[in-house]
Write a protein that holds these residues in place. Sequence first.
Motif, PDB file in Angstrom:
ATOM      1  N   LYS A 136     -66.362  11.564 -50.163  1.00 44.54           N
ATOM      2  CA  LYS A 136     -64.993  11.566 -49.633  1.00 44.54           C
ATOM      3  C   LYS A 136     -64.175  10.415 -50.206  1.00 44.54           C
ATOM      4  CE  LYS A 136     -62.384  11.594 -45.281  1.00 44.54           C
ATOM      5  NZ  LYS A 136     -62.483  11.550 -43.799  1.00 44.54           N
ATOM      6  N   ASP A 137     -64.749   9.221 -50.221  1.00 42.51           N
ATOM      7  CA  ASP A 137     -64.034   8.043 -50.726  1.00 42.51           C
ATOM      8  C   ASP A 137     -63.778   8.127 -52.230  1.00 42.51           C
ATOM      9  OD1 ASP A 137     -64.104   7.055 -48.164  1.00 42.51           O
ATOM     10  OD2 ASP A 137     -65.763   5.665 -48.517  1.00 42.51           O
ATOM     11  N   SER A 138     -64.619   8.885 -52.935  1.00 45.42           N
ATOM     12  CA  SER A 138     -64.485   9.000 -54.391  1.00 45.42           C
ATOM     13  C   SER A 138     -63.573  10.142 -54.807  1.00 45.42           C
ATOM     14  CB  SER A 138     -65.867   9.198 -55.028  1.00 45.42           C
ATOM     15  OG  SER A 138     -66.748   8.157 -54.671  1.00 45.42           O
ATOM     16  N   ASN A 139     -63.083  10.921 -53.827  1.00 49.60           N
ATOM     17  CA  ASN A 139     -62.202  12.069 -54.105  1.00 49.60           C
ATOM     18  C   ASN A 139     -62.832  13.052 -55.087  1.00 49.60           C
ATOM     19  OD1 ASN A 139     -59.997  11.219 -52.447  1.00 49.60           O
ATOM     20  ND2 ASN A 139     -59.468   9.697 -54.020  1.00 49.60           N
ATOM     21  N   ILE A 140     -64.115  13.290 -54.893  1.00 48.56           N
ATOM     22  CA  ILE A 140     -64.834  14.248 -55.734  1.00 48.56           C
ATOM     23  C   ILE A 140     -64.913  15.582 -55.001  1.00 48.56           C
ATOM     24  CG2 ILE A 140     -67.130  14.820 -56.653  1.00 48.56           C
ATOM     25  CD1 ILE A 140     -67.455  11.833 -57.274  1.00 48.56           C
ATOM     26  N   ASP A 141     -64.648  16.662 -55.746  1.00 54.01           N
ATOM     27  CA  ASP A 141     -64.704  18.006 -55.180  1.00 54.01           C
ATOM     28  C   ASP A 141     -66.143  18.328 -54.793  1.00 54.01           C
ATOM     29  OD1 ASP A 141     -64.594  20.670 -54.523  1.00 54.01           O
ATOM     30  OD2 ASP A 141     -63.562  21.304 -56.358  1.00 54.01           O
ATOM     31  N   ARG A 142     -66.399  18.468 -53.505  1.00 54.35           N
ATOM     32  CA  ARG A 142     -67.753  18.724 -53.002  1.00 54.35           C
ATOM     33  C   ARG A 142     -68.350  19.987 -53.602  1.00 54.35           C
ATOM     34  NH1 ARG A 142     -72.259  19.075 -51.150  1.00 54.35           N
ATOM     35  NH2 ARG A 142     -73.088  18.185 -49.230  1.00 54.35           N
ATOM     36  N   GLU A 143     -67.496  20.979 -53.869  1.00 57.89           N
ATOM     37  CA  GLU A 143     -67.978  22.256 -54.398  1.00 57.89           C
ATOM     38  C   GLU A 143     -68.510  22.126 -55.826  1.00 57.89           C
ATOM     39  OE1 GLU A 143     -68.310  25.286 -52.838  1.00 57.89           O
ATOM     40  OE2 GLU A 143     -68.015  23.970 -51.115  1.00 57.89           O
ATOM     41  N   LYS A 144     -68.126  21.060 -56.516  1.00 57.27           N
ATOM     42  CA  LYS A 144     -68.575  20.875 -57.895  1.00 57.27           C
ATOM     43  C   LYS A 144     -69.865  20.069 -57.994  1.00 57.27           C
ATOM     44  CE  LYS A 144     -64.214  21.333 -60.445  1.00 57.27           C
ATOM     45  NZ  LYS A 144     -63.330  20.688 -61.445  1.00 57.27           N
ATOM     46  N   ILE A 145     -70.398  19.624 -56.857  1.00 55.64           N
ATOM     47  CA  ILE A 145     -71.675  18.906 -56.863  1.00 55.64           C
ATOM     48  C   ILE A 145     -72.798  19.926 -56.848  1.00 55.64           C
ATOM     49  CG2 ILE A 145     -73.164  17.309 -55.618  1.00 55.64           C
ATOM     50  CD1 ILE A 145     -70.694  15.886 -54.616  1.00 55.64           C
ATOM     51  N   LEU A 146     -73.578  19.943 -57.910  1.00 56.02           N
ATOM     52  CA  LEU A 146     -74.579  20.990 -58.095  1.00 56.02           C
ATOM     53  C   LEU A 146     -75.904  20.696 -57.414  1.00 56.02           C
ATOM     54  CD1 LEU A 146     -74.208  21.861 -61.886  1.00 56.02           C
ATOM     55  CD2 LEU A 146     -73.081  22.919 -59.931  1.00 56.02           C
ATOM     56  N   VAL A 147     -76.333  19.435 -57.494  1.00 51.80           N
ATOM     57  CA  VAL A 147     -77.716  19.135 -57.133  1.00 51.80           C
ATOM     58  C   VAL A 147     -77.855  17.631 -56.913  1.00 51.80           C
ATOM     59  CG1 VAL A 147     -78.449  18.809 -59.530  1.00 51.80           C
ATOM     60  CG2 VAL A 147     -80.121  19.597 -57.834  1.00 51.80           C
ATOM     61  N   ALA A 148     -78.899  17.246 -56.195  1.00 52.76           N
ATOM     62  CA  ALA A 148     -79.214  15.830 -56.009  1.00 52.76           C
ATOM     63  C   ALA A 148     -80.663  15.584 -56.404  1.00 52.76           C
ATOM     64  CB  ALA A 148     -78.983  15.402 -54.559  1.00 52.76           C
ATOM     65  N   GLY A 149     -80.898  14.443 -57.024  1.00 56.73           N
ATOM     66  CA  GLY A 149     -82.253  14.013 -57.345  1.00 56.73           C
ATOM     67  C   GLY A 149     -82.580  12.771 -56.538  1.00 56.73           C
TER      68      GLY A 149
END
Length: 405
Positions: free
Chosen positions: A142-155
Amino acid sequence: MEKLFKTTGNQSQAVELKKIAQKKQILRSIYFNGPLSNSDLARQIKLSTPKINSLLLELIEDQLVTELGRGDSSGGRRPNIYGLIENGFYVVGITINVARTIISIFNSCNQEVSGPHYFPIKMSSDINIFNQVNAELEKVIKDSNIDREKILVAGLELPGLINQKEGINQTYFPEEKDLFSKLQKIFGIPVFISHDAKLRTFAEQYFGLAKGKKNVLMLQADWGLGLGIIINGRLYTGKSGYSGEFGHLPLADNGVLCVCGKQGCLETIVSANAIARQAREGIEQGHSSLIKELVKDDLNKIDISTVIQAANSGDQFAISLFSEVGKWLGRGMAYLIQIFNPELIIIGGQVAVASQFILAPIQQAIHTFSNRDISNETQILFSELGTKAGTMGAAAYALERISKK
């Protein structure tokens, strides 16, 4: 990852799935290798150039790939070069260890666009720590203003014995037989886990000193001591993923009791925690040192950064500690050289920050305990990726896993 691609609906499901798999291969190749020509992609993915060109046009329409211009040519027409659009997608890399949690977000060009963010969440056997980490991740997004829908995966980079194929952390969550599924429910995106040393080796293999090399060992000398192994260009994990527990080889007679239950493990001598402990014990036994002044007489505040600071200021006690660490680390490395005959050994982690104090004793110990004809073929270098090696390796590993599904 499929959500990135537009589908026409004019082709059968089987054809669409095949095309999506080929697009994933293209994105993966550019992510790990940087901008490539259409002919490079055709050679790597083993598709015809016309087919690659067709897929690239669709990826450009998907706003994932961009044409960067013409490349060099050894003769004939100069090839088109293609790269990834920076904000086409994002991947998350998370380190959770016994001291803290680190979160970073990387864009599709492997650039760290948010982080590293540090949080006082320490690894434990309570599965709820992942809920805490996810809450912090959501704030970061949220603070980084990144589109959540564009986050594919987490490691996730975790300590412990980890079976990557089955998603089991035998040390911390032995009862959880499919940690992947549980973590996906918590984070809302696919999540892949692996051991810290292996992920940092993965980062070195694609983005660091091991790039383009075939036989490399990576020593992660941090709060513990882990080993990553690259054999014939491939990351080696062993039968169940438990390879590389180098720090738990009991090399010192009558040594300190290790957390694993054995005495004299190498980790109890050369890890960051061990160095802090030895500094504290030495001062308590009467050694004069700047370290005591740096922590204002509170010896419980001593950590490896304090010892490094003192050594950099010329403190003889601190320098002698690192000299001893280098001697023992070099002795262990000599055994590795005799067994693996690597072209390169990379040393990373907090202990590597003291490279100027440990390199000479490492080399002396290697010459003492190994065959010169073998050890002369091995180069010793210190990681240049620094603290971001963990989160970068975790993010890249997760992207590789999801791009192959």
